[in-house]
Design an enzyme around this catalytic site. Structure first.
Site, PDB file in Angstrom:
ATOM      1  N   ARG A 155      54.638  -4.423 -28.904  1.00 17.80           N
ATOM      2  CA  ARG A 155      55.047  -3.045 -29.219  1.00 17.80           C
ATOM      3  C   ARG A 155      53.811  -2.188 -29.493  1.00 17.80           C
ATOM      4  O   ARG A 155      53.732  -1.044 -29.090  1.00 17.80           O
ATOM      5  CB  ARG A 155      55.990  -3.009 -30.434  1.00 17.80           C
ATOM      6  CG  ARG A 155      56.240  -1.591 -30.919  1.00 17.80           C
ATOM      7  CD  ARG A 155      57.420  -1.384 -31.846  1.00 17.80           C
ATOM      8  NE  ARG A 155      57.717  -2.459 -32.735  1.00 17.80           N
ATOM      9  CZ  ARG A 155      57.023  -2.758 -33.838  1.00 17.80           C
ATOM     10  NH1 ARG A 155      55.970  -2.067 -34.193  1.00 17.80           N
ATOM     11  NH2 ARG A 155      57.399  -3.773 -34.605  1.00 17.80           N
ATOM     12  N   TYR A 198      63.362  21.821 -20.197  1.00 17.84           N
ATOM     13  CA  TYR A 198      64.299  20.757 -19.801  1.00 17.84           C
ATOM     14  C   TYR A 198      65.401  20.624 -20.860  1.00 17.84           C
ATOM     15  O   TYR A 198      65.117  20.585 -22.062  1.00 17.84           O
ATOM     16  CB  TYR A 198      63.519  19.446 -19.617  1.00 17.84           C
ATOM     17  CG  TYR A 198      64.391  18.237 -19.530  1.00 17.84           C
ATOM     18  CD1 TYR A 198      65.340  18.112 -18.503  1.00 17.84           C
ATOM     19  CD2 TYR A 198      64.317  17.215 -20.467  1.00 17.84           C
ATOM     20  CE1 TYR A 198      66.166  17.005 -18.429  1.00 17.84           C
ATOM     21  CE2 TYR A 198      65.137  16.099 -20.397  1.00 17.84           C
ATOM     22  CZ  TYR A 198      66.058  16.003 -19.378  1.00 17.84           C
ATOM     23  OH  TYR A 198      66.881  14.913 -19.305  1.00 17.84           O
ATOM     24  N   ASP A 252      54.473  19.982 -20.661  1.00 17.60           N
ATOM     25  CA  ASP A 252      55.265  18.992 -19.933  1.00 17.60           C
ATOM     26  C   ASP A 252      54.943  19.183 -18.454  1.00 17.60           C
ATOM     27  O   ASP A 252      55.326  20.177 -17.849  1.00 17.60           O
ATOM     28  CB  ASP A 252      56.757  19.215 -20.236  1.00 17.60           C
ATOM     29  CG  ASP A 252      57.641  18.153 -19.578  1.00 17.60           C
ATOM     30  OD1 ASP A 252      57.245  17.620 -18.527  1.00 17.60           O
ATOM     31  OD2 ASP A 252      58.734  17.885 -20.107  1.00 17.60           O
ATOM     32  N   LYS A 273      59.945  10.278 -12.910  1.00 20.44           N
ATOM     33  CA  LYS A 273      60.004  11.155 -11.737  1.00 20.44           C
ATOM     34  C   LYS A 273      58.891  10.788 -10.752  1.00 20.44           C
ATOM     35  O   LYS A 273      58.819   9.661 -10.330  1.00 20.44           O
ATOM     36  CB  LYS A 273      59.943  12.609 -12.212  1.00 20.44           C
ATOM     37  CG  LYS A 273      60.892  12.910 -13.393  1.00 20.44           C
ATOM     38  CD  LYS A 273      62.318  12.785 -12.963  1.00 20.44           C
ATOM     39  CE  LYS A 273      63.390  12.901 -14.043  1.00 20.44           C
ATOM     40  NZ  LYS A 273      63.126  12.964 -15.411  1.00 20.44           N
TER      41      LYS A 273
HETATM   42  N1  PLP Z   1      60.711  16.515 -19.032  1.00 19.65           N
HETATM   43  C1  PLP Z   1      61.231  16.948 -17.871  1.00 19.65           C
HETATM   44  C2  PLP Z   1      60.665  18.177 -17.231  1.00 19.65           C
HETATM   45  C3  PLP Z   1      62.299  16.280 -17.286  1.00 19.65           C
HETATM   46  O1  PLP Z   1      62.817  16.739 -16.122  1.00 19.65           O
HETATM   47  C4  PLP Z   1      62.831  15.119 -17.932  1.00 19.65           C
HETATM   48  C5  PLP Z   1      63.963  14.364 -17.360  1.00 19.65           C
HETATM   49  O2  PLP Z   1      64.662  14.852 -16.476  1.00 19.65           O
HETATM   50  C6  PLP Z   1      62.260  14.706 -19.140  1.00 19.65           C
HETATM   51  C7  PLP Z   1      61.188  15.413 -19.648  1.00 19.65           C
HETATM   52  C8  PLP Z   1      62.788  13.516 -19.880  1.00 19.65           C
HETATM   53  O3  PLP Z   1      62.373  12.328 -19.272  1.00 19.65           O
HETATM   54  P1  PLP Z   1      63.181  10.958 -19.272  1.00 19.65           P
HETATM   55  O4  PLP Z   1      64.464  11.187 -18.543  1.00 19.65           O
HETATM   56  O5  PLP Z   1      62.248   9.996 -18.606  1.00 19.65           O
HETATM   57  O6  PLP Z   1      63.428  10.603 -20.716  1.00 19.65           O
END
Ligand code: PLP
Length: 387
Positions: A49, A101, A173, A198
């Site tokens: 971990r 998001y 992000d 992604k």
């Molecule tokens: N940030 C963005 C721009 C996203 O599109 C997403 C998920 O769709 C996330 C963060 C969250 O990521 P995760 O689904 O891997 O937890």
């Protein structure tokens, strides 16, 4: 700082580092624990971990790609966000964009309700609203550009300068573009984070996240927090994401080329009312995209002529594009934000935000672009006939 180009960094992470057998590809370390060399003599890794060699290789490669000093791998993108907001205390203000998001928004909103920090939501392109938010001397300013699903951009350099002037952490992000197409640390950010689920993994078979910091100590602190709250990434997911990362630059080249071709095709089709893609010259922030990004990316959205019935018809007709959420995989995806990614929003708020009932989002994959256009074309023709 790694002196190599992005393609080299992406391909070479951990390659030819196995001193035991000379394995070209680094082995995966699945062990949950590691022996001490002797009494009070821990090795670099003791418990998975806290640290894992496979995870470290990926974290280092991502830090090098972003031009950062430290990388932390987490089990999901949201776990990366959860880790970063451990820097906030109840008296601190967090400024977020109104179109971030949805999962991030949901977390920020619910944690604010429990008093963990103060939350200010602004349209970061509304300078007066942004000025008012910055005047509150926030501890952290959150940026997400381009936004989902309308591909709106904000000026990272300008916002970062304004936020830094009041001592705020600037977090970006960077999931939509990856370090191959946008490097926020060089634009003034302190922290970059990703949903590696992604493009970075890129094959729709891993859920993972990453945090990269400009400052080494800040990275060490966030690594400590990720272990403390138990959200570090798994060895297997790190191994898979490292495998995906090796082809990220070449994948993105093709993703982008096909997305640009598709955006141009959609722009001319009579069943399409409006296309949202920063690579189109009529996108309101095309110039900003050119100066701030290293490419236009492969996400795009468009409004169909008509309304919800046409959206339904379109997604029922389409064949090669899978009707699914998420993005950034080798396979093309289509989403109807109103009933999928943004279904949780009040209809009036959604429409005000520009997410109409006829908005369609595409994640353009790596199939033959001719086949993709053929697929879109027959579906759009059916829509046209219904109008
Ligand atoms: N940030 C963005 C721009 C996203 O599109 C997403 C998920 O769709 C996330 C963060 C969250 O990521 P995760 O689904 O891997 O937890």
């Amino acid at each position: 700082m790694n002196k190599f180009g992005s393609e080299t960094i992406a391909v070479r992470g951990g390659i030819d580092t196995d001193t035991q057998h000379g394995a070209v590809v680094p082995p995966i370390y699945l062990s949950s624990n590691y022996t001490f060399k002797g009494y009070d003599e821990p090795r670099e890794y003791d418990y998975a971990r806290r640290g894992n060699p496979t995870r470290s290789q990926l974290a280092k490669a991502l830090a090098d790609l972003e031009g950062g000093a430290y990388g932390v791998m987490t089990c999901t993108g949201l776990a990366a966000i959860t880790t970063v907001i451990q820097l906030l205390s109840p008296e601190d203000t967090l400024v977020i964009p109104h179109d971030c998001y949805g999962g991030s928004y949901r977390m920020f909103d619910h944690l604010e309700r429990r008093g963990l920090f103060k939350l200010v939501v602004v349209d970061q392109n509304d300078q007066a609203a942004l000025d008012a938010a910055i005047a509150l001397k926030p501890k952290m300013v959150w940026i997400e550009t381009p936004s989902n699903p309308l591909l709106r951009l904000v000026d990272v350099k300008a916002i970062a300068a304004q936020a830094k002037a009041v001592g705020a952490y600037v977090v970006v992000d960077n999931t939509f573009l990856t370090p191959i197409l946008q490097q926020p640390l060089s634009l003034g950010a302190d922290i970059v984070l990703h949903s590696c689920t992604k493009y970075i993994n890129g094959h729709s078979d891993v859920v993972a996240g990453a945090i990269i910091t400009k400052d080494h100590q800040l990275g060490v602190d966030l690594d400590w927090w990720a272990n403390c709250i138990g959200v570090t990434g798994s060895a297997f997911d790190s191994y898979m994401a490292m495998r995906g990362l090796r082809t990220l630059p070449v994948r993105l080249k093709q993703h982008q080329e096909s997305a640009a071709t598709i955006a141009a095709f959609l722009n001319e089709h009579p069943a399409v009312a409006k296309v949202y893609y920063p690579g189109l010259e009529d996108h309101p922030q095309h110039e900003l995209a050119k100066s701030q990004q290293l490419g236009f990316g492969a996400m795009l959205s468009f409004d169909l002529a008509g309304d919800i019935e046409q959206s339904k018809l379109f997604v029922e007709e389409i064949g090669l594009f899978c009707l699914a959420e998420s993005l950034g995989g080798v396979e093309s995806l289509v989403a109807h934000p109103a009933t999928m990614t943004h279904a949780g929003m009040e209809e009036s708020a959604r429409i005000t935000a520009g997410i109409s009932n006829s908005l369609i989002r595409l994640s353009v994959g790596l199939e033959s672009v001719d086949d993709l256009i053929q697929d879109l074309s027959q579906s759009l023709d059916t829509v046209l006939a219904s109008l």
